[in-house]
Design a protein around this motif. Sequence first.
Motif, short mmCIF file in Angstrom:
data_model
loop_
_atom_site.label_atom_id
_atom_site.label_comp_id
_atom_site.label_asym_id
_atom_site.label_seq_id
_atom_site.Cartn_x
_atom_site.Cartn_y
_atom_site.Cartn_z
N MET A 200 0.82 -1.17 0.00
CA MET A 200 0.00 0.00 0.00
C MET A 200 0.87 1.24 0.00
SD MET A 200 -3.07 -0.83 2.57
CE MET A 200 -2.89 -2.50 3.12
N ARG B 111 -2.74 1.95 -4.31
CA ARG B 111 -3.07 0.54 -4.50
C ARG B 111 -3.51 -0.05 -3.17
NH1 ARG B 111 2.26 -1.39 -7.37
NH2 ARG B 111 3.03 -0.28 -5.55
N CYS C 153 -4.40 -3.28 -2.83
CA CYS C 153 -3.68 -4.55 -2.81
C CYS C 153 -2.97 -4.68 -4.15
CB CYS C 153 -4.59 -5.74 -2.53
SG CYS C 153 -5.76 -6.15 -3.80
N GLU D 50 1.31 -10.01 -4.23
CA GLU D 50 1.74 -9.72 -2.86
C GLU D 50 0.75 -10.31 -1.87
OE1 GLU D 50 2.60 -5.58 -2.23
OE2 GLU D 50 4.07 -5.54 -3.85
N PHE E 235 -1.89 -10.71 0.89
CA PHE E 235 -3.06 -9.90 1.20
C PHE E 235 -3.54 -10.31 2.58
CE2 PHE E 235 -7.52 -8.52 0.11
CZ PHE E 235 -7.19 -7.18 0.06
N ASP E 236 -3.75 -9.34 3.47
CA ASP E 236 -4.01 -9.70 4.86
C ASP E 236 -5.22 -9.03 5.47
OD1 ASP E 236 -3.13 -7.11 5.03
OD2 ASP E 236 -1.58 -7.50 6.52
N GLY F 77 -11.36 -9.29 -0.38
CA GLY F 77 -10.36 -9.72 0.58
C GLY F 77 -10.88 -10.61 1.69
N LYS G 221 -1.90 -14.75 -1.61
CA LYS G 221 -1.38 -13.70 -2.47
C LYS G 221 -2.51 -13.21 -3.36
CE LYS G 221 3.41 -15.17 -2.69
NZ LYS G 221 4.53 -15.56 -3.56
N SER G 222 -2.57 -11.93 -3.55
CA SER G 222 -3.62 -11.36 -4.38
C SER G 222 -3.39 -11.70 -5.85
CB SER G 222 -3.67 -9.84 -4.21
OG SER G 222 -4.68 -9.30 -5.04
N THR H 273 -4.60 -6.47 -8.73
CA THR H 273 -4.25 -5.19 -8.11
C THR H 273 -5.54 -4.38 -8.05
OG1 THR H 273 -1.97 -5.21 -8.88
CG2 THR H 273 -2.91 -3.06 -8.37
N SER I 267 -8.53 -6.58 9.55
CA SER I 267 -7.32 -7.37 9.29
C SER I 267 -7.52 -8.83 9.66
CB SER I 267 -6.14 -6.81 10.08
OG SER I 267 -6.28 -7.12 11.46
#
Length: 177
Positions: free
Chosen positions: A1, A55, A57, A61, A63-64, A98, A107-108, A111, A124
């Motif tokens: 981010m 961004r 996500c 990467e 993603f949480d 998400g 992982k995403s 984007t 989260s």
Amino acid sequence: MNSSMDHQDASDGACGFTTHLDILREMPIFTGLSLDVLKVLAYLSSNETCRDGDRLCVQGEMFDSCRYITMGRVEILRAPENGTAAVVGTAGGGWTFGGLALLTHVKSLYTIRAKGDVECLVLSREKFQKAAERFPQVLPRVLHAVVEHMFSWEAKVLSALERNAATPEEVHGLTLF
């Protein structure tokens, strides 16, 4: 981010908590959860403000968190391997993505980029899983909602493909749930 994102805790006032609670009650992934659980999740949620081009996500990467767009629009981009990212859809207020990241490390595949100013409710994985430890009924209900969503999504895609009318928005995004 990007660093231009601002975070604000839900505990900043009753208005944030009440708004978060109302939003969580409407999110399909939380269908069937008790009001007590939803109150805890609302308290644990935060607000996020993103600026144009930020961004939320990034494809590839970790993603949480789960996000609910409360205001603004985002672009959904997908880049083929060694290719250039292309917009495959857009979404606005009321869109959630998400949810699967609440359950496990993922992982995403996309984007998500702000198109103008965007505000989100954010929960989260860490905070969700702490709540799930306290309330053991959470995970089975959330998993049920995820499975229902997967079957509904696939039925919609199959129907669109059978009509030869599938659009990118219809065939992309299962993992964004």
